[in-house]
Design a protein around this motif. Sequence first.
Motif, PDB file in Angstrom:
ATOM      1  N   ALA A  32      25.171 -23.141 -20.129  1.00 31.32           N
ATOM      2  CA  ALA A  32      24.860 -23.850 -21.362  1.00 31.32           C
ATOM      3  C   ALA A  32      24.018 -22.982 -22.288  1.00 31.32           C
ATOM      4  O   ALA A  32      24.218 -22.971 -23.510  1.00 31.32           O
ATOM      5  CB  ALA A  32      24.135 -25.151 -21.062  1.00 31.32           C
ATOM      6  N   GLN A  33      23.070 -22.226 -21.701  1.00 30.65           N
ATOM      7  CA  GLN A  33      22.238 -21.344 -22.519  1.00 30.65           C
ATOM      8  C   GLN A  33      23.072 -20.248 -23.172  1.00 30.65           C
ATOM      9  O   GLN A  33      22.866 -19.894 -24.343  1.00 30.65           O
ATOM     10  CB  GLN A  33      21.141 -20.720 -21.661  1.00 30.65           C
ATOM     11  N   THR A  34      24.038 -19.731 -22.422  1.00 27.63           N
ATOM     12  CA  THR A  34      24.932 -18.712 -22.980  1.00 27.63           C
ATOM     13  C   THR A  34      25.742 -19.277 -24.143  1.00 27.63           C
ATOM     14  O   THR A  34      25.911 -18.626 -25.185  1.00 27.63           O
ATOM     15  CB  THR A  34      25.875 -18.183 -21.887  1.00 27.63           C
ATOM     16  N   ILE A  35      26.258 -20.493 -23.985  1.00 23.73           N
ATOM     17  CA  ILE A  35      27.016 -21.158 -25.059  1.00 23.73           C
ATOM     18  C   ILE A  35      26.129 -21.373 -26.280  1.00 23.73           C
ATOM     19  O   ILE A  35      26.549 -21.157 -27.428  1.00 23.73           O
ATOM     20  CB  ILE A  35      27.593 -22.495 -24.559  1.00 23.73           C
ATOM     21  N   ASP A  36      24.898 -21.805 -26.027  1.00 19.34           N
ATOM     22  CA  ASP A  36      23.932 -22.043 -27.102  1.00 19.34           C
ATOM     23  C   ASP A  36      23.719 -20.773 -27.926  1.00 19.34           C
ATOM     24  O   ASP A  36      23.948 -20.743 -29.138  1.00 19.34           O
ATOM     25  CB  ASP A  36      22.621 -22.515 -26.468  1.00 19.34           C
ATOM     26  N   TRP A  37      23.289 -19.703 -27.273  1.00 18.36           N
ATOM     27  CA  TRP A  37      23.005 -18.467 -27.994  1.00 18.36           C
ATOM     28  C   TRP A  37      24.263 -17.877 -28.635  1.00 18.36           C
ATOM     29  O   TRP A  37      24.211 -17.336 -29.743  1.00 18.36           O
ATOM     30  CB  TRP A  37      22.376 -17.450 -27.044  1.00 18.36           C
ATOM     31  N   ALA A  38      25.390 -17.987 -27.956  1.00 19.69           N
ATOM     32  CA  ALA A  38      26.630 -17.399 -28.476  1.00 19.69           C
ATOM     33  C   ALA A  38      27.045 -18.033 -29.795  1.00 19.69           C
ATOM     34  O   ALA A  38      27.562 -17.349 -30.690  1.00 19.69           O
ATOM     35  CB  ALA A  38      27.752 -17.530 -27.454  1.00 19.69           C
ATOM     36  N   ARG A  67      14.331 -15.499 -27.872  1.00 21.30           N
ATOM     37  CA  ARG A  67      14.685 -15.703 -26.466  1.00 21.30           C
ATOM     38  C   ARG A  67      13.469 -15.570 -25.551  1.00 21.30           C
ATOM     39  O   ARG A  67      13.365 -16.268 -24.543  1.00 21.30           O
ATOM     40  CB  ARG A  67      15.820 -14.756 -26.076  1.00 21.30           C
ATOM     41  N   LEU A  68      12.538 -14.694 -25.925  1.00 23.81           N
ATOM     42  CA  LEU A  68      11.281 -14.617 -25.184  1.00 23.81           C
ATOM     43  C   LEU A  68      10.503 -15.922 -25.311  1.00 23.81           C
ATOM     44  O   LEU A  68       9.930 -16.414 -24.338  1.00 23.81           O
ATOM     45  CB  LEU A  68      10.426 -13.454 -25.708  1.00 23.81           C
ATOM     46  N   ILE A  69      10.494 -16.479 -26.513  1.00 27.18           N
ATOM     47  CA  ILE A  69       9.806 -17.759 -26.741  1.00 27.18           C
ATOM     48  C   ILE A  69      10.446 -18.842 -25.892  1.00 27.18           C
ATOM     49  O   ILE A  69       9.753 -19.640 -25.244  1.00 27.18           O
ATOM     50  CB  ILE A  69       9.844 -18.137 -28.234  1.00 27.18           C
ATOM     51  N   HIS A  70      11.768 -18.877 -25.873  1.00 23.87           N
ATOM     52  CA  HIS A  70      12.478 -19.865 -25.056  1.00 23.87           C
ATOM     53  C   HIS A  70      12.075 -19.736 -23.597  1.00 23.87           C
ATOM     54  O   HIS A  70      11.828 -20.739 -22.913  1.00 23.87           O
ATOM     55  CB  HIS A  70      13.984 -19.684 -25.187  1.00 23.87           C
ATOM     56  N   GLN A  71      12.039 -18.508 -23.095  1.00 25.55           N
ATOM     57  CA  GLN A  71      11.756 -18.294 -21.683  1.00 25.55           C
ATOM     58  C   GLN A  71      10.322 -18.661 -21.318  1.00 25.55           C
ATOM     59  O   GLN A  71      10.061 -19.189 -20.242  1.00 25.55           O
ATOM     60  CB  GLN A  71      12.025 -16.834 -21.311  1.00 25.55           C
ATOM     61  N   GLU A  72       9.375 -18.377 -22.236  1.00 23.00           N
ATOM     62  CA  GLU A  72       7.973 -18.623 -21.936  1.00 23.00           C
ATOM     63  C   GLU A  72       7.547 -20.048 -22.253  1.00 23.00           C
ATOM     64  O   GLU A  72       6.689 -20.616 -21.574  1.00 23.00           O
ATOM     65  CB  GLU A  72       7.094 -17.632 -22.723  1.00 23.00           C
ATOM     66  N   ARG A  73       8.128 -20.638 -23.296  1.00 16.13           N
ATOM     67  CA  ARG A  73       7.658 -21.936 -23.777  1.00 16.13           C
ATOM     68  C   ARG A  73       8.554 -23.103 -23.338  1.00 16.13           C
ATOM     69  O   ARG A  73       8.072 -24.171 -23.007  1.00 16.13           O
ATOM     70  CB  ARG A  73       7.563 -21.913 -25.310  1.00 16.13           C
ATOM     71  N   PHE A  74       9.833 -22.915 -23.426  1.00 13.67           N
ATOM     72  CA  PHE A  74      10.743 -23.994 -23.034  1.00 13.67           C
ATOM     73  C   PHE A  74      12.121 -23.386 -22.827  1.00 13.67           C
ATOM     74  O   PHE A  74      12.597 -22.623 -23.636  1.00 13.67           O
ATOM     75  CB  PHE A  74      10.821 -25.090 -24.118  1.00 13.67           C
TER      76      PHE A  74
END
Length: 219
Positions: free
Chosen positions: A134-140, A166-173
């Motif tokens: 789902a994350q891949t679909i989102d970013w794509a 993407r760093l923000i996504h990984q660290e924050r949510f």
Amino acid sequence: MDDSSEPATLREKAYASFTRHLLARDLRPGQFVSQRELVAFTGLPLGAIREIVPRLEAEGLLTTIPQRGMQIAHIDINLIREAFQFRLFMEREAVALFTVNAADAELARLRREHEEMLAHALAQAATPEMEAKAQTIDWAMHDTFIDALDNEIIAKAYLVNSVKIRLIHQERFRIDGRVVPVMREHLTVIEAMESRNPQKAVEAISLHIDNARRLALQI
């Protein structure tokens, strides 16, 4: 054989390897790292690492702290606000143009993969594999809007900001537990594009990005 492009090739490889390790969380925001450690991470020569440091500093991905060394960019409120503002400015225009110019087949493809993922998420409990897909679909989808502009200057600037997002996504949510709402927000954007209504599409993408921004700031 002309090998004059080899240094440039090594620089690009070093840069790509650095961002790959950053997004894989092998390197963490706020971490101090030496050039020798980056050589070990990337497997590339020290000369190539030294050459990419000014670029990483200019892009805000790395900061040299006197007496302490190099520090990976850390996630703070200013970075979140600035990265999301940049993203909003870029994607609003990109989505408006994509709505007018995208082929029907491309819109159909986007709808199909989002509906399939939404149905999958509604039918069963989320798994790490589902969330990764789902994350891949989102970013794509977001990358598709920018790629369609066919503008190298915009693409390069967006890529740097995309790493920060993407760093923000990984660290924050992360998308963990949010597959259904994210897919539904994307489908609202897709529906507006299918109606060939740029204003409606811009409003939908703006809401989607703002939801992510607010979530990042709240956590």
